[in-house]
Design an enzyme around this catalytic site. Structure first.
Site, PDB file in Angstrom:
ATOM      1  CG  HIS C  59      -1.741  -1.248   1.229  1.00 11.74           C
ATOM      2  ND1 HIS C  59      -3.076  -1.084   0.866  1.00 11.74           N
ATOM      3  CD2 HIS C  59      -1.551  -2.419   1.769  1.00 11.74           C
ATOM      4  CE1 HIS C  59      -3.624  -2.218   1.167  1.00 11.74           C
ATOM      5  NE2 HIS C  59      -2.628  -3.147   1.586  1.00 11.74           N
ATOM      6  CG  LEU C  60       3.356   1.934  -2.668  1.00 16.68           C
ATOM      7  CD1 LEU C  60       4.087   2.152  -4.178  1.00 16.68           C
ATOM      8  CD2 LEU C  60       4.395   2.202  -1.546  1.00 16.68           C
ATOM      9  CG  ASP C 302      -1.213  -6.378   3.862  1.00 17.10           C
ATOM     10  OD1 ASP C 302      -1.554  -5.485   3.248  1.00 17.10           O
ATOM     11  OD2 ASP C 302      -2.171  -6.938   4.907  1.00 17.10           O
TER      12      ASP C 302
END
Lengths: 182, 316, 434
Positions: C59-60, C302
């Protein structure tokens, strides 16, 4: 830091004679003996108060009530000390309002315990007067407080410790002088 | 008789790491505090110079008042911080909130929060002592201490907790009072029977030795020495945890009749606030078996003893 | 530009004691021991050279949540952790469901030049679970996978249609691994520990049921469905059973699920609040064994960044998830390979060939003609995890303060050195002028 035993200052007989004399003094000085309440400070003020009460009953045939006073909550060093004193129950069986109190303790030293005890007593009611009885006065007062009835006055140095033993608390009776080893 | 021992905890977060003898010592201190509370002038100088702050992120006027009284009777300064979610809902982190309050230099915080574990989190971020006044479903240690103290004083012929049985009836799943009492009573050697609808009695609570579940009230009360009814909240119906108050009352209300099955001296407790005639029959709550008023009265001396034990002796 | 890495132990090519020199030119590997003129020499000093890692679940947070992470900080964190390629989840703001936006993000990422970014697109428009996203257009823009996150799509019908459609487009679908309705309010695994701690729990079946539905839909529609973290023994067994019966599914798990159990929650530290939640030790043990036995297709991080302020809340309010790109390799290497619980090969495959296979990409190899996307790992030197030193903005780690070894010392992405740990044993001079 340990404690080294130095000598016995009073044996059982000497204690008995001293307490006997104190009982007579109390009888003599009280305006109304039936108004007297003996209040012992935890732990070794209590056997002294009980002893005095027994003697007064013996001589005068009068039951003088005995109270137990715990002064822990009134100590002036609670915010600083690193150990936690155990709080015991204060049990004064009668209303002290208007009574003549005799505060009893084994030893008077700096006077701070008595100061705390006086505060504690005031919180319980308004006695007509308070007098102080101690078995040993070892001097070195830090507050303007004096005992009214003294079993024995003993010169000590600050490095010495007075240890009082009573049957009910220690299984034997006597007053010892000890010295702290630094 | 157990020897009184020094209590060497900095915090009261829950009872799991308190030993039986520490609890007994705390109760002896409570005995002394009871005497103070019976005086005409209820004031001692024992905590003079200490500052205590209540941090109630979840509202509870009675618990806060009880703690505040316990502090003030001992001459402590008391600061009240009712967080009530206000500043936190603005996005302030728990740590930042604490940092702000830490500037007030309190020696001890009394914390209540809807989330389990918050007092633990706070204890990592401050030098002050923390007393848990209820965190989520987890713990309400002072309530359990006062419940146990009440049993110790009020159960006729009390001779220790060993071999005694406490029955807790109701919504155990959401109850911090139940969890803390389980921890306390089993530690002291008593048995704890949990009773209520299956949906509100998590099976995993049987992991504590001395705890068992029972789904029928008449069996659960059989031979109990103390019966504690928990507050039943209407909201639980929405979550599908029980169908209706009527059905709950019919099967789980603690009644005078039901109490006939208990030990002849059995006492009835309720941590409050009580829904009269829902979880407990009103007549029973007013009867001789009921010690509900005593529980409330013991709240202050127990909390006085807790404050004394955590503050005095920690040095400065 | 022609470069050489000297004195490297080359995974899959040389023996562990044997050192070789690997030559590469314009981002492509030429071969070993070739000699000849080079523009730059890197001295590996015996470090292990392997294909750079691939993460399928990162997740960026950019655009929309740049306070938590961004393309720059996130992709830097990736190369610092030895990752040459990351698949970015579409849960940004706006949600990644628009081809133009996908192109924009990719352009920005390649300009930055750290790890290679492969975006995943939303499976449904706005990840709302109501209307399919434009999968053809997304694919053409460079999307490699579609997903609505790890919480199962509420509407089974929509998920079925999405799978049918994606199968035709040729896009991998990431399935759900939590049934949200069963997780209501739960903040950790439901069990002995949650009851003891008084924290609301999520039942383990929430994972199994979500997996079951989505995997059966994969079987029926023929769509390739990948499952992010599989975290319980029971759901692992179910996944294997379904796969045996022809469900075209792949499964992964994460470093934290392999190393931490629900007992960690006893510290009441929100660091340990993740989704799916940390499981009991028995599950952790089963996951490790399954990884050793090659039952997992790959691992993923994750990597889920949050700011300190967001994470330092009470456990009910604190969000789920923890960063992990930088520590993923080192912590598994230290905890599993060093004490000989797992072969080095198994762990390397799980981060390289495994994820490539799931994506249908060419097998990463250190051979002539392969892209020079590589990582140098110093297997010996130990260094503590220091949150404050992390390249990621999410400066929280479950492994704060722990001594780990195996740290990446240099990461090359298509021939370009994107990360270099300077204080390490590598020749400093070799890197000058970069």
């Amino acid at each position: 830091m340990g404690l080294r035993w130095k000598k016995r200052l009073m044996d059982e007989g000497e204690i008995n004679r001293a307490v006997n004399r104190m009982a007579h003094e109390i009888i003599e000085r009280s305006a109304s003996l039936k108004d007297v309440v003996l209040v012992g400070v935890h732990t070794r003020g209590i056997p002294l108060a009980e002893h005095l009460s027994k003697l007064i009953h013996h001589y005068e045939g009068l039951e003088v009530p005995v109270g137990k006073l715990d002064i822990t909550l009134y100590r002036d060093d609670l915010t600083e000390i690193g150990v936690q004193p155990i709080v015991r129950r204060t049990e004064v069986p009668v209303d002290i309002h208007g009574r003549e109190l005799v505060l009893c303790d084994d030893v008077i030293y700096t006077g701070r315990t008595v100061r705390a005890a006086l505060d504690a007593l005031m919180d319980l009611g308004r006695p007509s007067l308070i007098r102080l009885a101690v078995l040993v006065d070892r001097g070195h007062r830090e507050l303007p407080i004096q005992a009214d009835y003294v079993g024995r006055a003993i010169q000590t140095s600050r490095s010495e410790v007075i240890k009082v033993h009573f049957h009910s608390t220690d299984g034997e009776e006597g007053v010892d002088l000890l010295e702290s080893e630094s | 008789m157990m020897e009184a021992v020094q209590i060497r905890h900095r915090h009261l977060l829950d009872l799991e790491d308190w030993s039986a003898s520490e609890i007994e010592s705390l109760w002896r201190t409570t005995d002394a505090m009871m005497e103070v509370m019976q005086r005409k002038v209820k004031k001692v100088p024992s905590l003079q110079g200490f500052t205590v702050a209540t941090l109630f992120f979840e509202n509870s006027t009675r618990t806060r008042l009880s703690f505040e009284r316990a502090a003030k009777v001992q001459s402590a300064e008391v600061l009240n911080f009712a967080a009530g979610g206000s500043s936190l809902s603005k996005g302030e982190s728990l740590k930042d909130t604490l940092r702000t309050i830490d500037a007030m230099q309190a020696d001890l915080y009394i914390v209540r929060h809807v989330a389990a574990g918050t007092p633990y989190q706070l204890s990592r971020w401050t030098d002050a002592s923390i007393v848990n006044a209820g965190d989520g479903r987890r713990a309400h240690p002072t309530q359990a201490l006062l419940d146990g103290y009440t049993f110790r004083r009020c159960f006729e012929g009390f001779d220790g907790f060993r071999g005694k049985r406490l029955t807790i009836v109701g919504d155990v799943m959401h109850s911090r009072v139940a969890r803390s009492n389980i921890s306390l009573w089993t530690k002291l050697g008593a048995e704890v029977v949990l009773c209520g609808p299956r949906t509100l009695l998590p099976a995993e609570l049987e992991q504590y030795s001395g705890v068992r579940r029972c789904f029928r009230l008449e069996e659960a009360i059989e031979g109990a020495h103390a019966v504690m009814a928990l507050r039943m909240q209407r909201e639980r119906m929405q979550g599908g945890l029980f169908p209706s108050l009527a059905e709950y009352q019919a099967r789980y209300q603690v009644t005078t009749k039901m109490m006939e099955r208990a030990h002849p001296h059995a006492i009835v407790m309720h941590p409050g606030p009580m829904n009269r005639d829902v979880e407990i029959e009103g007549v029973l709550a007013d009867s001789e078996r009921s010690v509900i008023e005593e529980q409330v009265a013991h709240g202050v001396p127990v909390r006085m003893a807790v404050l004394y034990s955590l503050l005095v002796g920690r040095g400065r | 530009m022609r470069q050489v890495i000297k004195n490297a132990r080359i995974w899959g090519v040389t023996g562990l004691a044997e050192k070789a020199d690997l030559y590469f030119r314009e981002g492509v590997i030429e071969g070993m021991g070739l000699g000849g003129e080079v523009d730059r020499v890197w001295d590996a000093k015996g470090a292990l050279l392997a294909p750079a890692f691939i993460d399928l679940q990162t997740h960026l947070c950019e655009p929309g949540f740049e306070v938590r992470e961004g393309l720059e900080s996130g992709l830097k964190a990736a190369v610092a952790g030895g990752f040459g390629t990351v698949v970015m989840m579409p849960d940004t703001d706006p949600i990644l469901d628009d081809p133009a936006q996908v192109a924009q993000i990719q352009a920005k990422a390649s300009a930055l030049g750290f790890a290679k970014l492969c975006p995943a697109g939303a499976l449904s428009r706005g990840m709302q679970g109501e209307q399919l996203s434009d999968m053809w257009a997304l694919r053409e823009a460079g999307v490699v996978m579609v997903t609505d996150g790890t919480k199962a799509v509420k509407d089974g019908h929509l998920f079925r249609r999405a799978c049918e459609y994606a199968a035709e487009v040729g896009l991998l679908v990431q399935g759900g691994s939590l049934d949200a309705s069963l997780c209501q309010g739960g903040v950790m695994h439901e069990g002995r520990v949650s009851e003891r701690l008084g924290l609301p729990g999520q039942p383990a079946i929430a994972e199994r049921l979500a997996l079951f539905r989505d995997a059966e839909i994969a079987r029926q529609t023929g769509a390739r469905v990948h499952f992010g973290p599989i975290t319980t023994e029971e759901s692992l067994l179910l996944a294997l059973w379904l796969r045996e019966r022809g469900a075209p599914i792949s499964i992964a798990t994460t470093p934290h699920h392999l190393l931490l159990s629900d007992e960690s929650m006893a510290s009441f530290d929100p660091r340990y609040k993740v989704s799916p939640p940390l499981r009991p030790p028995a599950d952790v043990k089963a996951l490790r064994k399954a990884l050793t036995d090659g039952l997992f297709d790959c691992l993923s991080t994750d990597h889920q960044p949050w700011t300190l302020a967001e994470k330092e809340l009470d456990l009910l309010q604190a969000p789920s998830g923890i960063g992990g790109l930088e520590t993923a390799w080192a912590v598994l290497y230290t905890s599993l390979v060093v004490p000989r619980l797992m072969e080095l090969d198994v762990l390397l495959r799980a981060w390289t060939q495994g994820p490539a296979k799931v994506m249908g990409w060419p097998t990463p190899k250190l051979e002539e003609g392969s892209p020079a996307t590589m990582v140098l790992l110093d297997l010996d030197q130990a260094r503590p995890v220091e949150e404050k030193q992390l390249a990621s903005k999410a400066r929280l780690s479950p492994w704060e303060g722990q001594m780990l070894c195996g740290w990446p010392v240099a990461t090359f992405v298509e021939g370009r050195c994107s990360f270099l740990r300077e204080e390490n044993g590598l020749s400093r001079e070799g890197f000058l002028g970069h």
